[in-house]
Design a protein around this motif. Structure first.
Motif, mmCIF file in Angstrom:
data_model
loop_
_atom_site.group_PDB
_atom_site.id
_atom_site.type_symbol
_atom_site.label_atom_id
_atom_site.label_comp_id
_atom_site.label_asym_id
_atom_site.label_seq_id
_atom_site.Cartn_x
_atom_site.Cartn_y
_atom_site.Cartn_z
ATOM 1 N N ALA A 119 35.317 70.986 36.950
ATOM 2 C CA ALA A 119 35.632 71.161 35.649
ATOM 3 C C ALA A 119 34.861 71.911 34.792
ATOM 4 C CB ALA A 119 35.340 69.678 35.114
ATOM 5 N N TYR A 149 36.099 75.575 36.090
ATOM 6 C CA TYR A 149 37.446 76.215 35.668
ATOM 7 C C TYR A 149 37.848 75.752 34.376
ATOM 8 C CZ TYR A 149 38.183 77.460 40.404
ATOM 9 O OH TYR A 149 37.968 78.137 41.560
ATOM 10 N N HIS A 150 36.895 75.207 33.322
ATOM 11 C CA HIS A 150 36.826 75.379 31.910
ATOM 12 C C HIS A 150 38.198 74.036 31.737
ATOM 13 C CE1 HIS A 150 34.035 78.367 31.649
ATOM 14 N NE2 HIS A 150 34.863 79.080 32.274
ATOM 15 N N TRP A 151 38.271 72.773 32.454
ATOM 16 C CA TRP A 151 39.038 71.959 32.144
ATOM 17 C C TRP A 151 38.849 71.531 30.707
ATOM 18 C CZ3 TRP A 151 38.194 67.783 36.414
ATOM 19 C CH2 TRP A 151 38.536 68.232 37.721
ATOM 20 N N LYS A 152 40.170 71.392 30.251
ATOM 21 C CA LYS A 152 40.223 70.894 28.778
ATOM 22 C C LYS A 152 39.604 69.327 28.550
ATOM 23 C CE LYS A 152 44.786 68.960 28.071
ATOM 24 N NZ LYS A 152 45.828 68.913 27.307
ATOM 25 N N ASN A 153 39.661 68.564 29.678
ATOM 26 C CA ASN A 153 39.116 67.248 29.585
ATOM 27 C C ASN A 153 37.944 66.843 30.372
ATOM 28 O OD1 ASN A 153 42.499 67.007 29.800
ATOM 29 N ND2 ASN A 153 41.516 65.358 28.397
#
Length: 110
Positions: free
Chosen positions: A41, A44-48
């Motif tokens: 996360a 990869y810069h998850w939004k959640n």
């Protein structure tokens, strides 16, 4: 990754209303490595934000009850990590199951 979170309902339902994605697994969630959901996360810069549900000893029936108590999962994303240890001839260890068992979640499942 706390038994009280696994057995409880309020914190899971609150996380659903926030910007979290449930990640349901077992012992693999307790081992930090580059492939851990929290590492992925961040990289990869998850939004959640990951909301980890599982501990060593949790198995498919425990996880089914755990998820059944989450009221807002319809049309939402979740991640299930399937552990080979869940699929044994003898099934889950009874002491591990009893530790994570929540009568409230069983009632909610039915």
């Amino acid at each position: 990754m706390d038994a009280r979170v696994l057995k409880g309902e309020a914190i899971k339902n609150t996380a659903e209303d926030e910007n979290y994605i449930p990640i349901i697994g077992s012992s693999e969630l307790s081992r930090m490595d580059p492939f851990h959901p929290s590492s992925m996360a961040q990289k990869y810069h998850w939004k959640n934000q990951p909301f980890l549900l599982g501990n060593p000893g949790t198995a498919s029936l425990t996880q089914a009850m755990n998820v059944s108590g989450m009221s807002n999962l319809r049309n939402q994303k979740a991640v299930f990590i399937i552990s080979p240890q869940w699929f044994t001839k003898k099934g889950a260890r009874s002491d591990a199951f009893k530790f994570y068992f929540s009568p409230m979640q069983l009632t909610s499942l039915f």
